[in-house]
Design a protein around this motif. Structure first.
Motif, PDB file in Angstrom:
ATOM      1  N   ILE A 183       0.957  -1.184   0.020  1.00  0.00           N
ATOM      2  CA  ILE A 183       0.161   0.290   0.176  1.00  0.00           C
ATOM      3  C   ILE A 183       0.834   1.388   0.009  1.00  0.00           C
ATOM      4  N   SER A 184       1.930   0.804   0.493  1.00  0.00           N
ATOM      5  CA  SER A 184       2.842   2.223   0.090  1.00  0.00           C
ATOM      6  C   SER A 184       3.250   2.683  -1.206  1.00  0.00           C
ATOM      7  N   ASP A 185       2.736   2.076  -2.584  1.00  0.00           N
ATOM      8  CA  ASP A 185       2.959   2.358  -3.554  1.00  0.00           C
ATOM      9  C   ASP A 185       2.265   3.478  -3.951  1.00  0.00           C
ATOM     10  N   PRO A 186       2.801   4.541  -4.530  1.00  0.00           N
ATOM     11  CA  PRO A 186       2.906   5.972  -5.053  1.00  0.00           C
ATOM     12  C   PRO A 186       1.441   5.579  -5.154  1.00  0.00           C
ATOM     13  N   LEU A 187       0.557   4.616  -6.148  1.00  0.00           N
ATOM     14  CA  LEU A 187       0.210   4.544  -7.220  1.00  0.00           C
ATOM     15  C   LEU A 187      -1.347   3.972  -6.340  1.00  0.00           C
ATOM     16  N   VAL A 188      -1.498   3.855  -5.128  1.00  0.00           N
ATOM     17  CA  VAL A 188      -2.396   3.071  -4.417  1.00  0.00           C
ATOM     18  C   VAL A 188      -3.404   4.737  -3.790  1.00  0.00           C
TER      19      VAL A 188
END
Length: 243
Positions: free
Chosen positions: A68-73
């Motif tokens: 969830i730390s992916d900037p796309l989330v």
């Protein structure tokens, strides 16, 4: 070890000041993880990172195995499952207690008004706020406002509940009534991560205690181990001051 919520190598800075450094944490389903440590040790910032209220500089946060730390989330999608209660209540002052508690279930989760109100009334009554359903927050005591904030978070049925020093702004006599809700939810199996200065509560309710010092988790383990036989001298110094 796998968990519902997993953190590895998390780092967060504000300018040149490192606030969190190489944080690793696993939260299993039904865990109650208490974050302890001096003010400024990074507890609140860690919770805000878990809820994606703060962007991290490095590391990975996973929820149910998904990064969830992916900037796309989309943080809004994550917050449907990871609720948060703040020290300052953050209730909407222009809404009644009932409307505060039904807003997110209706607008974010698509629950009908009748179902959202029925759920909120049941929870508010269970936690001693049945007589205050139609009042605005400024008519409530601090303890009542914090209980209302807890109920508001529970109405979204989160899988994980983050609690940020929720008793810190309360008079001592009001602390117990708020902690009683947390105790009840822990007994019911709610997964929680909470920053707290209430050491007796942490010893009683936590499944895991993490001691933070200068942005690092210096040690973590079962309450009996951390409170009775901590490995680190810094942990022993802290506990001598607060116990």
């Amino acid at each position: 070890m796998t968990g519902l919520l997993e953190v590895s190598g998390l780092r967060k800075s504000y300018g040149d000041r490192v606030v969190l450094d190489d944080i690793a944490l696993t939260v299993a389903p039904h865990d109650v993880v208490c974050l302890i440590g001096a003010s400024g040790s990074g507890k609140s910032t860690l919770l805000r990172c878990l809820n994606l209220l703060e962007e991290i500089d490095d590391g990975v946060i996973r929820f149910e195995g998904r990064e969830i730390s992916d900037p796309l989330v989309d943080p809004r999608e994550v917050r449907k499952q990871i609720g948060m209660v703040f020290q300052a209540y953050n209730l909407f002052p222009h809404l009644s207690v009932l409307d505060n508690c039904t807003l997110a279930p209706r607008r974010v989760h698509g629950i009908s008004q009748s179902a959202a109100e029925a759920q909120a009334r049941e929870l508010l009554t269970r936690f001693g706020l049945g007589e205050h359903i139609d009042q605005h927050p400024d008519r409530l005591s601090g303890g009542q406002q914090q209980r209302a904030a807890l109920v508001r978070a529970l109405c979204t049925r989160p899988q994980v509940l983050l609690l940020d020093e929720i008793t810190a702004a309360l008079d001592p006599e009001l602390v117990g009534e708020v902690l009683e809700i947390v105790r009840a939810e822990a007994a019911a199996g709610m997964t929680m991560v909470l920053a707290t200065h209430e050491m007796a509560f942490a010893r009683e309710v936590a499944t895991k205690v993490c001691f933070l010092d200068q942005g690092r988790i210096l040690e973590q383990g079962p309450p009996a181990e951390i409170f009775s036989d901590p490995r680190e001298e810094r942990t022993r110094q802290f506990l001598r001051r607060v116990l």
